[in-house]
Design a protein around this motif. Structure first.
Motif, PDB file in Angstrom:
ATOM      1  N   LEU A   1       1.432   4.062   4.294  1.00 46.70           N
ATOM      2  CA  LEU A   1       1.786   4.981   3.046  1.00 46.70           C
ATOM      3  C   LEU A   1       3.708   4.447   3.987  1.00 46.70           C
ATOM      4  O   LEU A   1       4.393   4.267   2.908  1.00 46.70           O
ATOM      5  CB  LEU A   1       1.723   6.684   3.276  1.00 46.70           C
ATOM      6  N   ALA A   2       4.005   4.256   4.807  1.00 49.11           N
ATOM      7  CA  ALA A   2       5.004   3.551   5.562  1.00 49.11           C
ATOM      8  C   ALA A   2       5.601   2.338   4.880  1.00 49.11           C
ATOM      9  O   ALA A   2       6.709   1.987   4.647  1.00 49.11           O
ATOM     10  CB  ALA A   2       5.360   3.863   7.319  1.00 49.11           C
ATOM     11  N   GLN A   3       4.710   1.247   5.220  1.00 54.11           N
ATOM     12  CA  GLN A   3       4.966   0.112   4.878  1.00 54.11           C
ATOM     13  C   GLN A   3       4.378  -0.303   3.443  1.00 54.11           C
ATOM     14  O   GLN A   3       5.234  -0.855   3.420  1.00 54.11           O
ATOM     15  CB  GLN A   3       2.895  -0.677   5.376  1.00 54.11           C
ATOM     16  N   ALA A   4       3.870   0.850   2.631  1.00 50.63           N
ATOM     17  CA  ALA A   4       3.454   0.350   1.221  1.00 50.63           C
ATOM     18  C   ALA A   4       5.590   1.090   0.615  1.00 50.63           C
ATOM     19  O   ALA A   4       6.021   0.140  -0.370  1.00 50.63           O
ATOM     20  CB  ALA A   4       2.983   1.513   0.110  1.00 50.63           C
ATOM     21  N   ALA A   5       5.656   2.034   1.489  1.00 45.59           N
ATOM     22  CA  ALA A   5       7.150   2.337   1.106  1.00 45.59           C
ATOM     23  C   ALA A   5       8.210   1.141   1.197  1.00 45.59           C
ATOM     24  O   ALA A   5       9.261   0.996   0.876  1.00 45.59           O
ATOM     25  CB  ALA A   5       7.216   3.633   1.549  1.00 45.59           C
ATOM     26  N   ALA A   6       8.340   0.966   2.557  1.00 44.48           N
ATOM     27  CA  ALA A   6       9.174  -0.241   3.014  1.00 44.48           C
ATOM     28  C   ALA A   6       9.064  -1.696   1.766  1.00 44.48           C
ATOM     29  O   ALA A   6      10.444  -2.459   1.604  1.00 44.48           O
ATOM     30  CB  ALA A   6       9.059  -0.694   4.824  1.00 44.48           C
ATOM     31  N   SER A   7       7.703  -1.847   1.628  1.00 45.83           N
ATOM     32  CA  SER A   7       7.800  -2.941   0.724  1.00 45.83           C
ATOM     33  C   SER A   7       8.473  -2.984  -0.787  1.00 45.83           C
ATOM     34  O   SER A   7       8.414  -3.797  -1.380  1.00 45.83           O
ATOM     35  CB  SER A   7       6.532  -3.912   1.736  1.00 45.83           C
ATOM     36  N   ALA A   8       8.046  -1.513  -1.565  1.00 42.51           N
ATOM     37  CA  ALA A   8       8.204  -1.631  -2.193  1.00 42.51           C
ATOM     38  C   ALA A   8       9.182  -1.903  -3.131  1.00 42.51           C
ATOM     39  O   ALA A   8       9.054  -2.305  -3.943  1.00 42.51           O
ATOM     40  CB  ALA A   8       7.794  -0.042  -2.723  1.00 42.51           C
ATOM     41  N   GLY A   9      10.354  -2.161  -2.848  1.00 36.34           N
ATOM     42  CA  GLY A   9      11.965  -2.123  -2.677  1.00 36.34           C
ATOM     43  C   GLY A   9      11.813  -3.955  -2.667  1.00 36.34           C
ATOM     44  O   GLY A   9      12.883  -4.492  -3.064  1.00 36.34           O
ATOM     45  N   SER A  10      11.458  -5.006  -1.963  1.00 38.81           N
ATOM     46  CA  SER A  10      11.879  -6.727  -1.489  1.00 38.81           C
ATOM     47  C   SER A  10      11.112  -6.558  -3.079  1.00 38.81           C
ATOM     48  O   SER A  10       9.678  -6.771  -3.281  1.00 38.81           O
ATOM     49  CB  SER A  10      10.926  -6.015  -0.201  1.00 38.81           C
TER      50      SER A  10
ATOM     51  N   SER B   1       0.029  -7.692  -6.451  1.00 39.07           N
ATOM     52  CA  SER B   1      -1.226  -8.216  -5.658  1.00 39.07           C
ATOM     53  C   SER B   1      -0.966  -6.812  -4.334  1.00 39.07           C
ATOM     54  O   SER B   1      -2.120  -5.818  -4.182  1.00 39.07           O
ATOM     55  CB  SER B   1      -1.991  -8.643  -5.425  1.00 39.07           C
ATOM     56  N   GLU B   2      -0.052  -6.600  -3.518  1.00 35.53           N
ATOM     57  CA  GLU B   2       0.458  -6.429  -2.545  1.00 35.53           C
ATOM     58  C   GLU B   2       0.900  -4.905  -2.485  1.00 35.53           C
ATOM     59  O   GLU B   2       1.035  -3.327  -1.743  1.00 35.53           O
ATOM     60  CB  GLU B   2       1.001  -6.599  -1.498  1.00 35.53           C
ATOM     61  N   ALA B   3       1.417  -4.167  -3.860  1.00 35.83           N
ATOM     62  CA  ALA B   3       2.056  -3.059  -4.051  1.00 35.83           C
ATOM     63  C   ALA B   3       1.195  -2.038  -4.094  1.00 35.83           C
ATOM     64  O   ALA B   3      -0.011  -2.416  -5.312  1.00 35.83           O
ATOM     65  CB  ALA B   3       2.618  -2.977  -5.352  1.00 35.83           C
ATOM     66  N   LEU B   4       1.654  -1.073  -4.214  1.00 35.90           N
ATOM     67  CA  LEU B   4       0.265   0.304  -3.893  1.00 35.90           C
ATOM     68  C   LEU B   4       0.430   0.858  -5.976  1.00 35.90           C
ATOM     69  O   LEU B   4       1.497   0.727  -6.183  1.00 35.90           O
ATOM     70  CB  LEU B   4       1.163   1.521  -3.406  1.00 35.90           C
ATOM     71  N   PRO B   5      -0.656   0.285  -6.457  1.00 35.77           N
ATOM     72  CA  PRO B   5      -0.452   0.658  -7.513  1.00 35.77           C
ATOM     73  C   PRO B   5      -0.454   2.293  -7.890  1.00 35.77           C
ATOM     74  O   PRO B   5      -0.672   3.072  -6.918  1.00 35.77           O
ATOM     75  CB  PRO B   5      -1.271   0.426  -8.270  1.00 35.77           C
ATOM     76  N   PRO B   6      -0.341   2.689  -9.256  1.00 35.50           N
ATOM     77  CA  PRO B   6      -0.350   4.506 -10.011  1.00 35.50           C
ATOM     78  C   PRO B   6      -1.277   4.605  -9.367  1.00 35.50           C
ATOM     79  O   PRO B   6      -2.512   4.843  -9.569  1.00 35.50           O
ATOM     80  CB  PRO B   6      -0.023   4.040 -10.983  1.00 35.50           C
ATOM     81  N   GLY B   7      -0.898   6.637  -8.679  1.00 36.16           N
ATOM     82  CA  GLY B   7      -2.271   7.126  -8.619  1.00 36.16           C
ATOM     83  C   GLY B   7      -2.845   7.698  -9.440  1.00 36.16           C
ATOM     84  O   GLY B   7      -2.436   7.605 -10.591  1.00 36.16           O
ATOM     85  N   PRO B   8      -3.956   8.284  -9.282  1.00 35.15           N
ATOM     86  CA  PRO B   8      -4.350   9.423  -9.998  1.00 35.15           C
ATOM     87  C   PRO B   8      -3.384   9.716 -11.198  1.00 35.15           C
ATOM     88  O   PRO B   8      -2.616  11.293 -10.323  1.00 35.15           O
ATOM     89  CB  PRO B   8      -5.834  10.126  -9.949  1.00 35.15           C
ATOM     90  N   SER B   9      -3.723  10.950 -12.109  1.00 36.17           N
ATOM     91  CA  SER B   9      -2.534  11.749 -12.322  1.00 36.17           C
ATOM     92  C   SER B   9      -3.394  12.937 -12.011  1.00 36.17           C
ATOM     93  O   SER B   9      -4.535  13.518 -11.738  1.00 36.17           O
ATOM     94  CB  SER B   9      -2.927  12.185 -14.310  1.00 36.17           C
ATOM     95  N   TRP B  10      -2.326  13.558 -12.615  1.00 35.45           N
ATOM     96  CA  TRP B  10      -3.232  15.750 -11.544  1.00 35.45           C
ATOM     97  C   TRP B  10      -4.533  16.359 -12.644  1.00 35.45           C
ATOM     98  O   TRP B  10      -5.226  16.807 -12.319  1.00 35.45           O
ATOM     99  CB  TRP B  10      -1.880  16.427 -12.067  1.00 35.45           C
TER     100      TRP B  10
END
Length: 257
Positions: free
Chosen positions: A215-224, A230-239
């Motif tokens: 999660l930390a890696q995904a958060a750090a790279s999200a704005g790069s 293909s490397e970004a964390l896709p949107p998660g499921p809804s409630w």
């Protein structure tokens, strides 16, 4: 007390931990003696039932629950007319407990403890170390949706959104992480294991560490800008997706049926 290198409040037993997790409403007037005793008995019964179902599965009896709670069988039946009614109460209690931990972690985001690790990490660690059992119990009964479950689920959803907002603003989790993601993480990170509590906790925390690193890696790279789509964390499921999955589990169906 320190457990697995993490400071947690001392709990002399699982019973104590659950009672501490359900404090009385400070705005409510003091309860009369009989009502206070009844409330204490009810909490003891819920904790005892969770332990008994975890140990004995669906064959567990009300008599076993009463013996573990230290009350008479009639006391349990006066509050819960059937074993299924008791299981449904356990289901709501588990949701309420998660919501309370999430709210506390979000509200304490300014404290040194939470600021050092993040609200989401603190929430997941507390669930492993402090809650009185896994989210899913081996009761043999799949509780149906009820108004009480719907109300508890809505409160949990709001608490998790508040929790995530704290870490999103701090850049500690990707914006695509959702409350449903957290619920699915909980079911994966804390399955029932045939081990003593300390050993099970150590394994749960080990895999939580692996998850948090991702999660930390995904958060750090999200704005790069160098991060490929293909490397970004896709949107998660809804409630709603989570509720549908939980309902499918309760009815014995699987995704895709």
């Amino acid at each position: 007390m320190e457990r697995n290198g993490i400071s947690v409040p001392f709990q002399s037993s699982i019973h104590d931990g659950y009672r501490e997790g359900m404090p009385p409403d400070p705005t409510s007037p003091p309860l009369a003696g009989r009502k206070r005793e009844a409330l204490a008995n009810d909490r003891n019964v819920l904790v005892a039932a969770r332990e008994v179902f975890s140990l004995h599965g669906p064959e567990a009896t009300i008599a076993q629950v009463a013996e573990r709670a230290g009350v008479g069988v009639g006391t349990v039946y006066r509050r819960y007319s059937t074993k299924n009614a008791l299981v449904r109460a356990l289901h709501v209690a588990a949701i309420d407990e998660l919501a309370q931990i999430a709210r506390e972690c979000a509200q304490e985001s300014g404290t040194a403890e939470v600021a050092a690790t993040g609200a989401v990490e603190t929430f997941l660690r507390r669930h492993i170390l402090e809650s009185f059992g896994p989210l899913i119990i081996s009761s043999g009964e799949h509780p149906p949706a009820t108004p009480e479950v719907d109300t508890a689920s809505a409160a949990l959803h709001g608490a998790l959104e508040e929790l995530l907002a704290v870490d999103r603003e701090a850049g500690l989790v990707p914006a695509t992480l959702t409350p449903a993601d957290l619920m699915l993480l909980i079911t994966h990170l804390r399955p029932p294991l045939p081990l003593p509590r300390e050993q099970a906790d150590a394994l749960h925390l080990r895999y939580l560490g692996v998850t948090l690193a991702g999660l930390a890696q995904a958060a750090a790279s999200a704005g790069s800008p160098a991060t490929a789509a293909s490397e970004a964390l896709p949107p998660g499921p809804s409630w709603e997706d989570w509720l549908a999955m939980w309902s499918a589990r309760d009815t014995g169906t699987t995704a895709g049926d």
